[in-house]
Design an enzyme around this catalytic site. Structure first.
Site, PDB file in Angstrom:
ATOM      1  N   GLY A  15       0.691  -1.452   0.006  1.00  0.00           N
ATOM      2  CA  GLY A  15      -0.057  -0.062   0.036  1.00  0.00           C
ATOM      3  C   GLY A  15       0.720   1.470  -0.076  1.00  0.00           C
ATOM      4  CB  ALA A  18       3.564  -0.008   3.310  1.00  0.00           C
ATOM      5  CG  ASP A  85      -7.672 -14.676   0.310  1.00  0.00           C
ATOM      6  OD1 ASP A  85      -8.035 -13.839   1.331  1.00  0.00           O
ATOM      7  OD2 ASP A  85      -8.241 -15.347  -0.427  1.00  0.00           O
ATOM      8  CE  LYS A 148      -7.444   9.957  10.411  1.00  0.00           C
ATOM      9  NZ  LYS A 148      -8.754  10.279   9.555  1.00  0.00           N
ATOM     10  CG  ASP A 177      -4.447  10.778  15.828  1.00  0.00           C
ATOM     11  OD1 ASP A 177      -3.649  11.653  15.291  1.00  0.00           O
ATOM     12  OD2 ASP A 177      -5.538  11.347  16.477  1.00  0.00           O
ATOM     13  CG  HIS A 178      -0.736  11.278  11.329  1.00  0.00           C
ATOM     14  ND1 HIS A 178      -1.799  10.967  10.991  1.00  0.00           N
ATOM     15  CD2 HIS A 178      -0.410  12.471  11.085  1.00  0.00           C
ATOM     16  CE1 HIS A 178      -2.567  11.969  10.182  1.00  0.00           C
ATOM     17  NE2 HIS A 178      -1.600  12.999  10.350  1.00  0.00           N
ATOM     18  CG  ASP A 235     -10.989  12.857   7.370  1.00  0.00           C
ATOM     19  OD1 ASP A 235     -10.415  11.497   7.640  1.00  0.00           O
ATOM     20  OD2 ASP A 235     -10.471  13.680   6.997  1.00  0.00           O
ATOM     21  CG  HIS A 240      -6.189  14.045  13.335  1.00  0.00           C
ATOM     22  ND1 HIS A 240      -5.586  12.978  13.652  1.00  0.00           N
ATOM     23  CD2 HIS A 240      -6.545  13.974  12.177  1.00  0.00           C
ATOM     24  CE1 HIS A 240      -5.317  12.203  12.711  1.00  0.00           C
ATOM     25  NE2 HIS A 240      -5.935  12.853  11.695  1.00  0.00           N
TER      26      HIS A 240
END
Length: 478
Positions: A15, A18, A85, A148, A177-178, A235, A240
């Site tokens: 992804g 990543a 899978d 999230k 939560d970055h 969102d 945040h």
């Protein structure tokens, strides 16, 4: 230390997150020797890649961090790939065999981190198989990192939590939560409690109001389908913004332990005043949706890809929030977040009460991004013969060298997970109380007439009602 010996299994290894964030984060930890010889990472995804192909992809993703090519080549030898899978139990048996093999080869002491960088709908599927196919070890730690969103409302979050708890205890679950990985956000604790200058004025007696702004210049870009389901309240506000509010409003914990810090944050989120009626919402909450820009170069939200042409999804949110705790009685917390705003910034402004009728209030500003800085605004006599006071800033900006040396968001959070430090990961009770607050607003919105959208131009500061919200409190957005 034993906790730095581990095998990481990454679900979603092919992804975007990543490649952009996770592999560079692991490499920075490797360069700083926070992880070294006793570390291995298994990447999984549906694609039929080989170890060599996977390692080359990782190598390309870390190029901006590489100073020594040989060192980078050594780093990627710790990476292994397993086509997978997530619904197939047999694939987990193969994954367990590989993890067991690497555990012995790297002397990882049974320590395992499972990082799920996939749709939340797959969280319980994966964790159920991790438990059922015996990938969790008895002789080391087992930790789960998830991204999230954690549910899309309180009920779905409860259901998800119940499913995860079949495989992992709450103290084993690390919800990222970055924003909580940012160095300057970490410093809020020290600023508040390690400085006499702040410690005794951070309360209702000295503070007039607190403003938290998370503004974005960009629109929804390629996330139209996701945004239609979530909107800005789910969102940005539920996670945040309310996390920043909890850090700013919490009392001094009984100790510096992660558990004590979490308990104080939970207390704040449990005591947010919920709005009681549609009139209450009209008085205290503003929602908006962007139109095209004045010059027509930026599209309206309803013209974005995968967005309904009559959508009533909010792209802007502002609210007056009250915390029902004695130390904050009468102090409003104003929070806002929006897309297609006039500029990009994340900041917290503490506005103190003025000391006289003709004086500007002192202000303490924490700039989280894009710059990283602190500013204290104080009154001094104007230069010259005039005796009037003027507000001047005292500023501290992090240097480029300091910013380069500061751990990046994901780097810090992955390191803290390895250390078993949960203080900057959200506890279930934080998530639950944040959802209750946001759900209450959305439930009341559904009882109201359809909003008059769009109601603010792209590249503006949001709806006019947002300014009026603060004007009713005799203040204005900083």
């Amino acid at each position: 230390m034993n906790r730095n010996k581990l095998v990481v299994t990454l679900f979603g290894a092919s992804g975007d997150l990543a490649a952009r964030k996770l592999y560079p984060a692991f490499y920075r930890l490797y360069k700083s020797k926070q992880i070294s010889e006793n570390f291995a990472l298994i990447g999984t995804a549906r694609r039929e890649w080989s170890d060599d192909y996977f390692r080359q992809m990782v190598l390309e993703s870390i190029q901006s961090e590489v100073e020594d090519p040989k060192h980078a080549e050594e780093f990627v030898t710790h990476f292994y790939y397993q086509p997978h899978d997530v619904h197939d139990a047999e694939h987990y048996v193969k994954l367990r065999n590989l993890a067991d093999k690497l555990d012995k080869e790297y002397a990882a002491c049974g320590n395992r981190i499972f990082y799920i960088s996939l749709s939340p709908a797959l969280f319980p599927v994966i964790t159920g198989h991790l438990k059922g196919e015996n990938l969790l070890t008895d002789n080391g730690y087992n930790r789960l990192i998830i991204e999230k969103p954690f549910g899309n409302d309180y009920d779905s979050a409860c259901e998800l939590q119940a499913q995860l708890e079949k495989a992992f205890d709450e103290e084993q679950i690390y919800r990222i939560d970055h924003y909580l990985g940012k160095g300057i956000v970490h410093s809020i604790y020290n600023l508040r409690f390690d400085n006499m200058l702040m410690k005794h004025v951070w309360n209702k007696d000295a503070i007039d109001n607190i403003q938290i702004s998370l503004s974005e210049e960009v629109g929804v870009e390629d996330r139209g389908e996701y945004y239609e389901s979530f909107g800005v309240a789910k969102d940005m506000i539920q996670n945040h913004a309310l996390q920043l509010l909890a850090l700013v409003a919490m009392e001094k914990p009984s100790s510096n332990s992660p558990e004590a810090i979490r308990q104080e944050k939970i207390k704040v989120l449990e005591n947010l005043r919920h709005y009681t009626s549609t009139d209450d919402i009209l008085e205290n909450v503003v929602r908006g949706q962007y139109a095209s820009s004045e010059d027509g170069t930026l599209p309206a939200y309803r013209d974005e890809n995968n967005v309904a042409n009559d959508s009533d999804t909010s792209t802007f949110f502002a609210a007056k929030v009250e915390v029902n705790l004695p130390q904050w009685e009468g102090v409003p917390f104003y929070i806002r977040s929006g897309k297609r705003m006039a500029d990009k910034h994340t900041e917290i402004n503490i506005l103190f009460k003025p000391t006289g009728p003709n004086l500007e209030p002192n202000r303490f500003k924490i700039e989280i991004g894009p710059r990283t800085a602190y500013r204290i605004y104080i009154n001094q006599k104007q230069v010259g013969y005039d005796l009037d006071a003027e507000l001047v800033p005292l500023s501290y900006y992090y240097s480029d060298q300091q910013l380069n040396e500061m751990p990046a968001d994901y780097e810090r959070l992955i390191f803290e997970c390895i250390q078993g430090n949960v203080s900057n990961f959200t506890h279930w009770l934080e998530v639950a109380n944040a959802w209750k607050f946001v759900d209450n607003i959305i439930d009341l919105w559904e009882q109201m007439p359809e909003p008059n959208f769009p109601n603010y131009k792209a590249n503006s500061w949001g709806p006019e009602a947002s300014d009026k919200l603060l004007k009713r409190g005799n203040t204005k957005w900083v």
